[in-house]
Design an enzyme around this catalytic site. Structure first.
Site, PDB file in Angstrom:
ATOM      1  N   GLU A  82      11.103  -3.899  11.646  1.00 34.34           N
ATOM      2  CA  GLU A  82      10.638  -2.802  10.796  1.00 34.34           C
ATOM      3  C   GLU A  82       9.347  -2.215  11.375  1.00 34.34           C
ATOM      4  O   GLU A  82       8.350  -2.920  11.511  1.00 34.34           O
ATOM      5  CB  GLU A  82      10.376  -3.327   9.391  1.00 34.34           C
ATOM      6  CG  GLU A  82      10.039  -2.242   8.404  1.00 34.34           C
ATOM      7  CD  GLU A  82       9.663  -2.796   7.033  1.00 34.34           C
ATOM      8  OE1 GLU A  82       8.957  -3.816   6.974  1.00 34.34           O
ATOM      9  OE2 GLU A  82      10.084  -2.188   6.033  1.00 34.34           O
ATOM     10  N   CYS A 142      10.066   1.346   2.326  1.00 33.02           N
ATOM     11  CA  CYS A 142      10.895   0.186   2.638  1.00 33.02           C
ATOM     12  C   CYS A 142      12.310   0.637   2.966  1.00 33.02           C
ATOM     13  O   CYS A 142      13.013  -0.009   3.730  1.00 33.02           O
ATOM     14  CB  CYS A 142      10.894  -0.767   1.457  1.00 33.02           C
ATOM     15  SG  CYS A 142      11.273   0.045  -0.104  1.00 33.02           S
ATOM     16  N   TRP A 168       0.798  -1.225   0.000  1.00 35.80           N
ATOM     17  CA  TRP A 168       0.000   0.000   0.000  1.00 35.80           C
ATOM     18  C   TRP A 168       0.828   1.271   0.000  1.00 35.80           C
ATOM     19  O   TRP A 168       0.287   2.357  -0.150  1.00 35.80           O
ATOM     20  CB  TRP A 168      -0.959   0.019   1.203  1.00 35.80           C
ATOM     21  CG  TRP A 168      -0.362  -0.409   2.520  1.00 35.80           C
ATOM     22  CD1 TRP A 168      -0.531  -1.633   3.107  1.00 35.80           C
ATOM     23  CD2 TRP A 168       0.470   0.342   3.402  1.00 35.80           C
ATOM     24  NE1 TRP A 168       0.156  -1.683   4.305  1.00 35.80           N
ATOM     25  CE2 TRP A 168       0.778  -0.486   4.518  1.00 35.80           C
ATOM     26  CE3 TRP A 168       1.005   1.638   3.378  1.00 35.80           C
ATOM     27  CZ2 TRP A 168       1.576  -0.071   5.578  1.00 35.80           C
ATOM     28  CZ3 TRP A 168       1.810   2.041   4.432  1.00 35.80           C
ATOM     29  CH2 TRP A 168       2.076   1.197   5.514  1.00 35.80           C
ATOM     30  N   GLU A 226      10.704  -8.078  -3.199  1.00 31.43           N
ATOM     31  CA  GLU A 226      11.193  -6.785  -2.672  1.00 31.43           C
ATOM     32  C   GLU A 226      10.553  -6.621  -1.307  1.00 31.43           C
ATOM     33  O   GLU A 226       9.347  -6.367  -1.217  1.00 31.43           O
ATOM     34  CB  GLU A 226      10.760  -5.640  -3.598  1.00 31.43           C
ATOM     35  CG  GLU A 226      11.389  -5.674  -4.975  1.00 31.43           C
ATOM     36  CD  GLU A 226      12.844  -5.245  -4.988  1.00 31.43           C
ATOM     37  OE1 GLU A 226      13.423  -4.976  -3.910  1.00 31.43           O
ATOM     38  OE2 GLU A 226      13.413  -5.184  -6.085  1.00 31.43           O
ATOM     39  N   LEU A 227      11.345  -6.775  -0.239  1.00 32.05           N
ATOM     40  CA  LEU A 227      10.759  -6.890   1.090  1.00 32.05           C
ATOM     41  C   LEU A 227      11.170  -5.715   1.990  1.00 32.05           C
ATOM     42  O   LEU A 227      11.522  -4.659   1.498  1.00 32.05           O
ATOM     43  CB  LEU A 227      11.127  -8.254   1.674  1.00 32.05           C
ATOM     44  CG  LEU A 227      10.821  -9.441   0.723  1.00 32.05           C
ATOM     45  CD1 LEU A 227      11.288 -10.751   1.315  1.00 32.05           C
ATOM     46  CD2 LEU A 227       9.343  -9.500   0.362  1.00 32.05           C
ATOM     47  N   LYS A 284      -2.334  -7.868  -8.381  1.00 35.56           N
ATOM     48  CA  LYS A 284      -3.177  -7.850  -7.169  1.00 35.56           C
ATOM     49  C   LYS A 284      -2.628  -6.754  -6.266  1.00 35.56           C
ATOM     50  O   LYS A 284      -1.617  -6.936  -5.593  1.00 35.56           O
ATOM     51  CB  LYS A 284      -3.094  -9.216  -6.481  1.00 35.56           C
ATOM     52  CG  LYS A 284      -4.323  -9.627  -5.691  1.00 35.56           C
ATOM     53  CD  LYS A 284      -4.637  -8.781  -4.484  1.00 35.56           C
ATOM     54  CE  LYS A 284      -3.724  -8.997  -3.308  1.00 35.56           C
ATOM     55  NZ  LYS A 284      -3.922  -7.988  -2.239  1.00 35.56           N
TER      56      LYS A 284
HETATM   57  P1  NAD Z   1       2.107  -7.003   3.088  1.00 35.61           P
HETATM   58  O1  NAD Z   1       3.160  -8.021   2.978  1.00 35.61           O
HETATM   59  O2  NAD Z   1       1.160  -7.068   4.207  1.00 35.61           O
HETATM   60  O3  NAD Z   1       1.222  -6.981   1.774  1.00 35.61           O
HETATM   61  C1  NAD Z   1       1.800  -6.786   0.489  1.00 35.61           C
HETATM   62  C2  NAD Z   1       0.907  -7.397  -0.560  1.00 35.61           C
HETATM   63  O4  NAD Z   1       0.949  -8.814  -0.386  1.00 35.61           O
HETATM   64  C3  NAD Z   1      -0.571  -7.014  -0.448  1.00 35.61           C
HETATM   65  O5  NAD Z   1      -1.112  -6.898  -1.750  1.00 35.61           O
HETATM   66  C4  NAD Z   1      -1.174  -8.192   0.271  1.00 35.61           C
HETATM   67  O6  NAD Z   1      -2.539  -8.366  -0.013  1.00 35.61           O
HETATM   68  C5  NAD Z   1      -0.361  -9.332  -0.310  1.00 35.61           C
HETATM   69  N1  NAD Z   1      -0.282 -10.523   0.522  1.00 35.61           N
HETATM   70  C6  NAD Z   1      -0.192 -10.591   1.867  1.00 35.61           C
HETATM   71  N2  NAD Z   1      -0.152 -11.882   2.263  1.00 35.61           N
HETATM   72  C7  NAD Z   1      -0.199 -12.633   1.148  1.00 35.61           C
HETATM   73  C8  NAD Z   1      -0.200 -14.031   0.903  1.00 35.61           C
HETATM   74  N3  NAD Z   1      -0.134 -14.920   1.893  1.00 35.61           N
HETATM   75  N4  NAD Z   1      -0.261 -14.450  -0.377  1.00 35.61           N
HETATM   76  C9  NAD Z   1      -0.319 -13.567  -1.380  1.00 35.61           C
HETATM   77  N5  NAD Z   1      -0.336 -12.245  -1.216  1.00 35.61           N
HETATM   78  C10 NAD Z   1      -0.269 -11.768   0.036  1.00 35.61           C
HETATM   79  O7  NAD Z   1       2.870  -5.607   3.049  1.00 35.61           O
HETATM   80  P2  NAD Z   1       2.258  -4.145   3.237  1.00 35.61           P
HETATM   81  O8  NAD Z   1       1.970  -3.961   4.685  1.00 35.61           O
HETATM   82  O9  NAD Z   1       1.190  -3.921   2.225  1.00 35.61           O
HETATM   83  O10 NAD Z   1       3.487  -3.241   2.782  1.00 35.61           O
HETATM   84  C11 NAD Z   1       4.489  -2.840   3.643  1.00 35.61           C
HETATM   85  C12 NAD Z   1       5.713  -3.729   3.492  1.00 35.61           C
HETATM   86  O11 NAD Z   1       6.180  -3.679   2.153  1.00 35.61           O
HETATM   87  C13 NAD Z   1       6.870  -3.269   4.355  1.00 35.61           C
HETATM   88  O12 NAD Z   1       7.491  -4.385   4.944  1.00 35.61           O
HETATM   89  C14 NAD Z   1       7.801  -2.620   3.355  1.00 35.61           C
HETATM   90  O13 NAD Z   1       9.156  -2.580   3.742  1.00 35.61           O
HETATM   91  C15 NAD Z   1       7.596  -3.458   2.156  1.00 35.61           C
HETATM   92  N6  NAD Z   1       8.012  -2.742   0.952  1.00 35.61           N
HETATM   93  C16 NAD Z   1       9.146  -3.145   0.303  1.00 35.61           C
HETATM   94  C17 NAD Z   1       9.590  -2.447  -0.823  1.00 35.61           C
HETATM   95  C18 NAD Z   1      10.836  -2.859  -1.572  1.00 35.61           C
HETATM   96  O14 NAD Z   1      10.967  -2.466  -2.725  1.00 35.61           O
HETATM   97  N7  NAD Z   1      11.740  -3.627  -0.998  1.00 35.61           N
HETATM   98  C19 NAD Z   1       8.873  -1.337  -1.276  1.00 35.61           C
HETATM   99  C20 NAD Z   1       7.750  -0.955  -0.575  1.00 35.61           C
HETATM  100  C21 NAD Z   1       7.314  -1.674   0.523  1.00 35.61           C
END
Ligand code: NAD
Length: 500
Positions: free
Chosen positions: A393, A292, A159, A258-259, A183
């Site tokens: 984080e 991130c 998001w 990308e985490l 998605k």
């Molecule tokens: P999240 O992992 O909760 O969700 C990310 C996406 O994954 C959403 O679309 C969610 O619906 C989906 N998702 C969640 N569980 C899933 C599953 N079991 N199977 C399939 N899809 C699933 O993350 P968030 O809270 O939306 O975003 C914040 C995180 O994203 C932070 O940890 C941040 O560091 C990371 N992030 C990383 C980067 C990068 O480029 N490294 C960039 C931006 C954000």
């Protein structure tokens, strides 16, 4: 059109985009999406399920061959046209992003203007994907490589910067001849669905780009499991990334992950202090800490520790908190209610573990707040690198400050982390800058700057921050298989039972 409708005060409805059509969810179910600044529901989002996932992947799969075999320059032309359409609608897209995730308009409009450049860059690369002729050690053999698209790529986004992070995947994947099932986050689906209106306007063949909405463990997981999905390009937390990776492994699928991060910003005593203060602030408070690459660990050399911290507190304390749409606002809300609660929880943990709160430390309800998800910019001093606030984080406007004496100590602490996404080094010593850049285990190192990114340069993480790279020339090869072709130029009847 959603692009026009979002300005009205009425609730907007967000549906799937599959096979070139906007479609209601097969279950008929929707869930609410909140505007984080006002705390009010502003959209209803289609709750996708396995039927919708299946429909989207089947549509993508049917489009894959014709898109993949289109002349590369023709694919490039689609992307150039998309970039031009983005230019015309970047303002509306930015406003939707702000309603959805509460980030500053100034930040989001910068992003939505910039994403067109990603599409242009990869449009230009579409017809420059070359194989090579390999001089093997075999006689009478012509051996060459060619690159082929993978097919259906699932793109799952978070998001915090929905369209920018989608672009990092979609632009190289389409240029390389793949098709997409997207998605977006359940918290911020509106901008991606609005973006599908631009995909529609450009006239991409039906099925080349599809978007379904809903919850990750529901429809997200169904897409990943689908046997016709060849690759998962995922951005999100390391917790979800691990689940995605485990599922992808069971299908032996390609991944790019990308985490998260816990990036150190290291300020040495010889740094340009004004520049370092601006860099540290932009690293942690610019997007309310929801990037991130947030520089959420400030490692400060002890000789300048007290004076630096004092000035940092002064400048951060003067930040204007409030409506993210207003140009004068410096810090807006955090994006989602669960995230808001999580940030406040981490603040309490830091206090309980003995970190000293020297700025903020709770909910912001001063001028500019209208009851949404506002957290005060918060700074902790006297942290240790083994405290929770320095290891996990937070993804919010919370900075952990840790003193150090020697360079070795700074680099050891920088690397003593499960993550390795980014790092900042503030110094006027060029030798120290290079040494730091080589000693820190992270995908991006910034020296005397922070958060600089471009489509021309690779981005990604070490360790739990991820696998694979987005951006730059090589990212396009992350969406291609390499095939090795062997042609015998002088067929013979050599012994068939002996390897050639
Ligand atoms: P999240 O992992 O909760 O969700 C990310 C996406 O994954 C959403 O679309 C969610 O619906 C989906 N998702 C969640 N569980 C899933 C599953 N079991 N199977 C399939 N899809 C699933 O993350 P968030 O809270 O939306 O975003 C914040 C995180 O994203 C932070 O940890 C941040 O560091 C990371 N992030 C990383 C980067 C990068 O480029 N490294 C960039 C931006 C954000």
């Amino acid at each position: 059109m959603l692009l026009n409708k979002f300005k009205a005060s009425e609730l907007i409805e967000i549906n799937h985009y599959i096979g070139g059509q906007f479609q209601i969810p097969s279950s008929g179910e929707y869930f609410d999406s909140e505007d984080p600044y006002t705390g009010q529901v502003w959209a209803r989002v289609a709750r996708g399920n396995n039927n919708d996932a299946n429909l989207a992947v089947e549509n993508a799969s049917r489009a894959a061959d014709s898109w993949g075999s289109l002349k590369p320059s023709e694919r490039g032309r689609f992307l150039y046209r998309l970039a031009d359409v983005i230019d015309r609608h970047s303002e509306e897209l930015a406003q939707i992003e702000v309603r959805d995730n509460g980030k500053l308009y100034a930040e989001m409009s910068g992003q939505t203007r910039y994403i067109a450049e990603w599409y242009r860059y990869y449009a230009g690369l579409a017809d420059k994907i070359e194989g090579s002729v390999i001089p093997t050690d075999k006689h009478n053999i012509l051996n060459y490589t060619q690159h082929e698209p993978l097919g259906v790529v699932a793109m799952i986004t978070p998001w915090n910067s929905p369209l920018l992070l989608l672009t990092w995947k979609l632009a190289p994947a389409l240029a390389a001849g793949n098709v997409a099932v997207i998605k977006p986050s359940e918290f911020t689906s509106a901008s991606t669905i609005a973006f599908m209106e631009l995909i529609d306007a450009v006239g991409f063949p039906p099925g080349v780009v599809n978007t379904v909405t809903g919850y990750g463990p529901e429809i997200g997981m169904e897409i990943i499991k689908h046997p016709k999905v060849a690759k998962i390009a995922f951005t999100g937390s390391d917790y979800s990334g691990q689940k995605v990776y485990e599922q992808a492994a069971s299908g032996i699928k390609h991944v790019c992950l990308e985490l998260g991060g816990k990036s150190p910003n290291i300020v040495f005593e010889d740094a340009n202090i004004d520049a370092a203060i601006a860099g540290v602030l932009s690293g942690i408070f610019a997007a309310s800490g929801q990037t991130c690459i947030a520089g959420s660990r400030l490692l400060l050399q002890r000789s300048i520790h007290d004076q630096f911290l004092e000035r940092l507190i002064d400048v951060a304390g003067a930040a204007r908190i409030g409506n993210p749409m207003l140009p004068e606002t410096n810090v807006g809300p955090v994006a989602t209610r669960p995230q808001f609660e999580k940030v406040l929880r981490y603040i309490k943990i830091a206090q309980a573990e003995g970190a000293q709160c020297v700025l903020g430390g709770g909910v912001y309800d001063g001028p500019g707040s209208v009851g949404g998800l506002m957290v005060q910019p918060t700074i902790f001093s006297n942290c240790r690198n083994d405290m929770t606030i320095a290891r996990e984080e937070v993804f919010g406007p919370v900075l952990a400050t840790i003193p150090f004496d020697t360079e070795d100590e700074a680099y050891d602490m920088a690397n003593d982390s499960a993550y390795g996404l980014g790092a900042g080094i503030w110094t006027s010593d060029i030798g120290r800058a290079h040494e730091g850049a080589s000693r820190i285990k992270a995908g991006t190192i910034w020296v005397n700057t922070y958060r600089a990114l471009s489509y021309t340069s690779p981005f990604g993480g070490y360790k739990r921050s991820g696998i694979g790279r987005e951006g730059g020339l090589k990212a396009i090869y992350e969406y291609l298989e390499t095939k090795s072709v062997w042609i015998c130029t002088k067929p013979s009847t050599a012994d068939p039972f002996v390897m050639r």
